[in-house]
Design an enzyme around this catalytic site. Structure first.
Site, PDB file in Angstrom:
ATOM      1  N   ASP A 196     -51.247 -17.335  47.183  1.00  0.00           N
ATOM      2  CA  ASP A 196     -50.478 -17.541  45.949  1.00  0.00           C
ATOM      3  C   ASP A 196     -51.263 -17.138  44.701  1.00  0.00           C
ATOM      4  O   ASP A 196     -50.694 -17.058  43.618  1.00  0.00           O
ATOM      5  CB  ASP A 196     -50.035 -19.009  45.828  1.00  0.00           C
ATOM      6  CG  ASP A 196     -49.093 -19.397  46.948  1.00  0.00           C
ATOM      7  OD1 ASP A 196     -48.887 -20.607  47.171  1.00  0.00           O
ATOM      8  OD2 ASP A 196     -48.584 -18.488  47.643  1.00  0.00           O
ATOM      9  N   ARG A 236     -40.277 -14.492  56.073  1.00  0.00           N
ATOM     10  CA  ARG A 236     -40.397 -15.958  56.057  1.00  0.00           C
ATOM     11  C   ARG A 236     -39.697 -16.607  57.273  1.00  0.00           C
ATOM     12  O   ARG A 236     -38.795 -17.417  57.135  1.00  0.00           O
ATOM     13  CB  ARG A 236     -39.841 -16.561  54.771  1.00  0.00           C
ATOM     14  CG  ARG A 236     -40.242 -15.915  53.468  1.00  0.00           C
ATOM     15  CD  ARG A 236     -41.678 -16.054  53.075  1.00  0.00           C
ATOM     16  NE  ARG A 236     -42.116 -17.388  52.809  1.00  0.00           N
ATOM     17  CZ  ARG A 236     -42.085 -17.988  51.614  1.00  0.00           C
ATOM     18  NH1 ARG A 236     -41.549 -17.341  50.612  1.00  0.00           N
ATOM     19  NH2 ARG A 236     -42.541 -19.205  51.449  1.00  0.00           N
ATOM     20  N   CYS A 258     -37.414 -13.688  51.431  1.00  0.00           N
ATOM     21  CA  CYS A 258     -37.430 -13.480  49.981  1.00  0.00           C
ATOM     22  C   CYS A 258     -38.180 -12.173  49.729  1.00  0.00           C
ATOM     23  O   CYS A 258     -38.554 -11.460  50.651  1.00  0.00           O
ATOM     24  CB  CYS A 258     -38.115 -14.666  49.294  1.00  0.00           C
ATOM     25  SG  CYS A 258     -39.829 -14.809  49.748  1.00  0.00           S
TER      26      CYS A 258
HETATM   27  C1  EPZ Z   1     -45.818 -22.465  51.759  1.00  0.00           C
HETATM   28  O1  EPZ Z   1     -44.766 -21.632  52.222  1.00  0.00           O
HETATM   29  C2  EPZ Z   1     -45.763 -22.381  50.230  1.00  0.00           C
HETATM   30  N1  EPZ Z   1     -44.460 -22.858  49.767  1.00  0.00           N
HETATM   31  C3  EPZ Z   1     -45.964 -20.934  49.789  1.00  0.00           C
HETATM   32  O2  EPZ Z   1     -45.997 -20.925  48.360  1.00  0.00           O
HETATM   33  C4  EPZ Z   1     -47.326 -20.449  50.305  1.00  0.00           C
HETATM   34  O3  EPZ Z   1     -47.495 -19.087  49.968  1.00  0.00           O
HETATM   35  C5  EPZ Z   1     -47.366 -20.604  51.833  1.00  0.00           C
HETATM   36  O4  EPZ Z   1     -47.107 -21.979  52.188  1.00  0.00           O
HETATM   37  C6  EPZ Z   1     -48.717 -20.203  52.410  1.00  0.00           C
HETATM   38  O5  EPZ Z   1     -49.730 -20.945  51.830  1.00  0.00           O
HETATM   39  C7  EPZ Z   1     -44.211 -24.182  49.750  1.00  0.00           C
HETATM   40  O6  EPZ Z   1     -45.022 -24.992  50.137  1.00  0.00           O
HETATM   41  C8  EPZ Z   1     -42.858 -24.591  49.223  1.00  0.00           C
HETATM   42  P1  EPZ Z   1     -45.999 -20.626  55.893  1.00  0.00           P
HETATM   43  P2  EPZ Z   1     -44.345 -21.651  53.797  1.00  0.00           P
HETATM   44  O7  EPZ Z   1     -44.995 -21.270  56.788  1.00  0.00           O
HETATM   45  O8  EPZ Z   1     -44.453 -23.021  54.332  1.00  0.00           O
HETATM   46  C9  EPZ Z   1     -45.488 -17.081  59.002  1.00  0.00           C
HETATM   47  C10 EPZ Z   1     -45.556 -20.117  46.204  1.00  0.00           C
HETATM   48  O9  EPZ Z   1     -45.797 -19.036  45.642  1.00  0.00           O
HETATM   49  N2  EPZ Z   1     -44.597 -18.044  59.692  1.00  0.00           N
HETATM   50  O10 EPZ Z   1     -47.426 -21.077  55.941  1.00  0.00           O
HETATM   51  O11 EPZ Z   1     -43.058 -20.943  53.937  1.00  0.00           O
HETATM   52  C11 EPZ Z   1     -44.715 -16.419  57.869  1.00  0.00           C
HETATM   53  O12 EPZ Z   1     -44.289 -15.161  58.314  1.00  0.00           O
HETATM   54  C12 EPZ Z   1     -45.032 -20.130  47.623  1.00  0.00           C
HETATM   55  O13 EPZ Z   1     -45.722 -21.247  45.694  1.00  0.00           O
HETATM   56  C13 EPZ Z   1     -44.072 -17.711  60.932  1.00  0.00           C
HETATM   57  O14 EPZ Z   1     -44.351 -16.633  61.473  1.00  0.00           O
HETATM   58  O15 EPZ Z   1     -45.518 -20.737  54.378  1.00  0.00           O
HETATM   59  C14 EPZ Z   1     -45.673 -16.265  56.737  1.00  0.00           C
HETATM   60  O16 EPZ Z   1     -46.117 -14.937  56.743  1.00  0.00           O
HETATM   61  C15 EPZ Z   1     -44.825 -18.742  48.200  1.00  0.00           C
HETATM   62  N3  EPZ Z   1     -43.235 -18.591  61.556  1.00  0.00           N
HETATM   63  C16 EPZ Z   1     -46.854 -17.157  57.084  1.00  0.00           C
HETATM   64  O17 EPZ Z   1     -46.574 -17.758  58.365  1.00  0.00           O
HETATM   65  C17 EPZ Z   1     -42.892 -19.796  60.982  1.00  0.00           C
HETATM   66  O18 EPZ Z   1     -42.118 -20.582  61.594  1.00  0.00           O
HETATM   67  C18 EPZ Z   1     -47.053 -18.255  56.088  1.00  0.00           C
HETATM   68  O19 EPZ Z   1     -45.901 -19.049  56.114  1.00  0.00           O
HETATM   69  C19 EPZ Z   1     -43.424 -20.109  59.714  1.00  0.00           C
HETATM   70  C20 EPZ Z   1     -44.282 -19.222  59.087  1.00  0.00           C
END
Ligand code: EPZ
Length: 458
Positions: A321, A135, A130
Site C-alpha cells: 500500500d 482480488r 478492482c
Molecule cells: C487487504 O486486502 C487490504 N485491504 C489491502 O489494502 C492490502 O493491500 C492487502 O490486504 C495486502 O496487504 C483491507 O484490509 C480492507 P489479501 P485483502 O487477501 O485482504 C491474493 C488499501 O490500499 N489472494 O492479502 O484483499 C490476492 O490475489 C488496500 O488500503 C488470493 O489469491 O488482501 C492478492 O494478490 C488495497 N486468494 C494477495 O493475495 C484469496 O482468497 C493479497 O490479498 C485472497 C487473496
C-alpha cells in the site's frame, strides 16, 4: 480536527489544486487505521451486545461499511466525531444485501464469517476485482468449507450455509496457500464461535489482524499466536460486547513520512506504533532520511534522496500500500532504483502518470525501473486508485509549478482529511468542488493501455 465539509458536488468532479516546491514543517495527527476499522466493524456482528469503537477514521469506505451494517438491522450511534457505538442485537438479513452496497466495498466480504456464525446462512455478492488486481477470494471459501460450511458460488453471489441442526462450524486445521490478510481475518472471525480448535497455518501477520484478535479476545474469544504465521482459535459459546480503540493507520503514517522526504522537509507524525512501520523506516533511512522515534511519535528530516531498491511483501515486509507513494519518492532520487510489486498484478497505474510529470520510469513485468530526475513538473492528472492518487499528490508537492490532481473519489476512501492535514504542515492545497479541469489523461491512458501487456501477474 473537523475537515472542510465536502459539499455535495460529485467527488469525481472535485480536484486538488496543489502548489509545487512545498516545504512541510510541524506535526500531523495520524488517524485510526482504515484496514483495521473495517474488519472491526464486521467483527462487531459476532455479538448481540454493544461494541464501542474509538479512533474510527472519517473515510468513505467506513461510511459504506456502516451503511451495510444498517441494512443488516444494526444500530449505529456515536457520541463524538471518531467513535461508533454498534448494537447488532437485531441482526437480520432481509432480502439479500443490496448488490451495489456489497459490490461497492470489497471489505464488506469480511462480514461473511460473522454472519454465517450468527445466522447459520448468508448470501453475499462476490466482491469484485478492482483496478489493482483480480482480488480472488478462493482462500476465504476453501477455509470456510474446511470449517464445515456448505458454500456455493453462482451468478456473482456466494451462498454460505452451516449444515446440521447445531448450526455451528467445526474447528479444523487450515493451511493458507498465500498469507491473505482478508482470508486470515474471515477465518479467525468464523472460528471464534466454532466447535473446538482451529489452527490457521501460513496466516497473514499484519498489525490490523493483531488489532482484530486483541478486540475479539476482549469479547471473550480464545485466540493465540496472532502476529505469527500460525494462529490458534478455540471456539467459545458466545462473545460479549467491548470497548476498543482502533490502532493508528500505518499506511497513512508512511504516506506522510514519504511526502516529507520527497519535499526535503522536517515533520513529526503521531500517534503511531513504530514497530508497525519498521520496514518503511529502514527503507527511508537507506534513502538518506534521518528518523527519530520518541514514544509514539516519529520525526523525519531529509536533506537528500538516494535511490534504493524495494520489493513489496506481506508484513513485516515493505507494504504494497506504500509502493506507489514510494515510487513518487524514487522518481526524484539521486541514482537508479527498481521497485518490484509482488502482491498485486496491476498496481502500477501511477507509473505512466508520474512519467507524464517528467519522471523516467520503465515498467517491465511489475517492476518499475527508475532513473531519478532532478525535478518533476506540475500536471493535471487523475489518480487511478487510492494509493496512486496519494502518490500523485506527493509528486505534485515536490514538483515545480502548480498541479491539479483528480481521483478524489479514490483518495477519500482511505485518507482522513488528507489535504487539510498537509495544509496544517504548510502545503498550499485547495479542493475545487466544481471547477472542471481538463486532465490530459488521454495521453496517459493511451500509454497505460499500451503498457497493459507488461503488467504480468506478480
Ligand atoms: C487487504 O486486502 C487490504 N485491504 C489491502 O489494502 C492490502 O493491500 C492487502 O490486504 C495486502 O496487504 C483491507 O484490509 C480492507 P489479501 P485483502 O487477501 O485482504 C491474493 C488499501 O490500499 N489472494 O492479502 O484483499 C490476492 O490475489 C488496500 O488500503 C488470493 O489469491 O488482501 C492478492 O494478490 C488495497 N486468494 C494477495 O493475495 C484469496 O482468497 C493479497 O490479498 C485472497 C487473496
Amino acid at each position: 480536527m473537523i475537515c472542510v465539509s465536502k459539499n455535495e458536488s460529485n467527488l469525481n468532479s472535485q480536484n486538488l489544486k496543489i502548489k509545487g516546491k512545498t516545504i512541510l514543517k510541524g506535526k500531523v495527527k495520524i488517524s485510526g487505521a482504515k484496514n483495521s476499522a473495517l474488519v472491526l466493524l464486521a467483527a462487531s456482528l459476532l455479538t448481540n451486545e454493544k461494541v464501542i469503537l474509538n479512533n474510527v477514521p472519517k473515510l468513505s469506505d467506513i461510511e459504506k461499511m456502516k451503511n451495510i451494517l444498517k441494512h443488516l438491522g444494526v444500530k449505529l450511534n456515536s457520541n463524538n466525531a471518531n467513535n461508533l457505538i454498534i448494537n447488532s442485537k437485531n441482526l437480520h438479513i432481509g432480502d439479500n444485501l443490496p448488490f451495489e452496497l456489497v459490490n461497492g466495498l470489497r471489505a464488506s466480504f469480511f462480514c461473511i464469517g460473522p454472519l454465517l456464525s450468527r445466522l447459520g446462512e448468508v448470501t453475499l455478492a462476490l466482491p469484485g476485482g478492482c483496478k489493482i488486481g483480480k482480488r480472488p477470494i478462493d482462500q476465504h471459501i476453501t477455509g470456510l468449507r474446511e470449517l464445515g460450511a456448505n458454500i456455493e458460488v453462482e451468478n456473482g453471489f456466494v451462498n454460505a450455509k452451516i449444515q446440521g441442526e447445531k448450526k455451528k462450524l467445526v474447528g479444523s486445521k487450515i493451511f493458507l496457500s498465500c498469507p491473505s490478510v482478508g482470508a486470515t481475518e474471515t477465518l479467525i472471525m468464523a472460528a471464534t464461535l466454532a466447535e473446538g480448535r482451529t489452527v490457521i497455518e501460513n496466516a497473514a501477520r499484519e498489525p490490523e489482524i493483531q488489532d482484530l484478535c486483541l478486540m475479539l479476545n476482549k469479547m471473550g474469544a480464545q485466540i493465540q499466536g496472532y502476529g505469527d504465521s500460525k494462529i490458534t482459535i478455540d471456539g467459545v459459546e458466545k462473545l460479549s460486547g467491548c470497548k476498543h480503540k482502533v490502532i493508528p493507520d500505518r499506511i497513512e503514517a508512511g504516506t506522510f513520512l514519504i511526502a516529507s522526504a520527497a519535499t526535503l522537509s522536517n515533520i513529526t507524525i503521531g500517534p503511531v506504533i513504530p514497530n508497525h512501520l519498521e520496514s518503511v523506516l529502514e527503507t527511508l533511512k537507506a534513502t538518506g532520511s534521518k528518523i527519530l522515534i520518541k514514544g509514539n511519535e516519529i520525526t523525519i528530516k531529509t536533506k537528500e534522496i538516494k535511490a534504493v531498491n524495494i520489493k513489496t511483501a506481506p508484513f513485516p515486509g515493505f507494504p504494497t500500500d506504500l509502493q506507489a507513494p514510494f515510487t513518487a519518492l524514487m522518481a526524484i532520487a539521486k541514482g537508479n532504483s527498481e521497485i518490484s510489486e509482488t502482491i498485486y498484478e496491476n498496481r502500477m497505474g501511477h507509473v505512466d502518470l508520474l512519467n507524464s510529470m517528467g519522471a523516467s520510469i520503465q515498467l517491465v513485468n511489475n517492476i518499475a525501473k527508475i532513473q531519478g530526475v532532478d525535478e518533476l513538473k506540475g500536471q493535471n492528472l487523475k489518480g487511478s486508485d487510492l494509493r496512486s492518487t496519494a502518490a500523485l499528490i506527493i509528486a505534485a508537492l515536490s514538483a515545480k509549478d502548480t498541479s491539479y490532481i483528480g481521483g478524489l473519489e479514490h483518495l477519500d476512501r482511505g485518507y482522513d482529511c488528507f489535504e487539510s492535514k498537509l495544509n496544517i504542515l504548510g502545503a498550499n492545497i485547495t479542493r475545487n468542488f466544481n471547477e472542471q479541469i481538463f486532465f490530459n489523461q488521454t495521453i496517459v491512458d493511451e500509454n497505460i493501455s499500451k503498457n497493459k501487456e507488461k503488467f504480468k501477474a506478480a
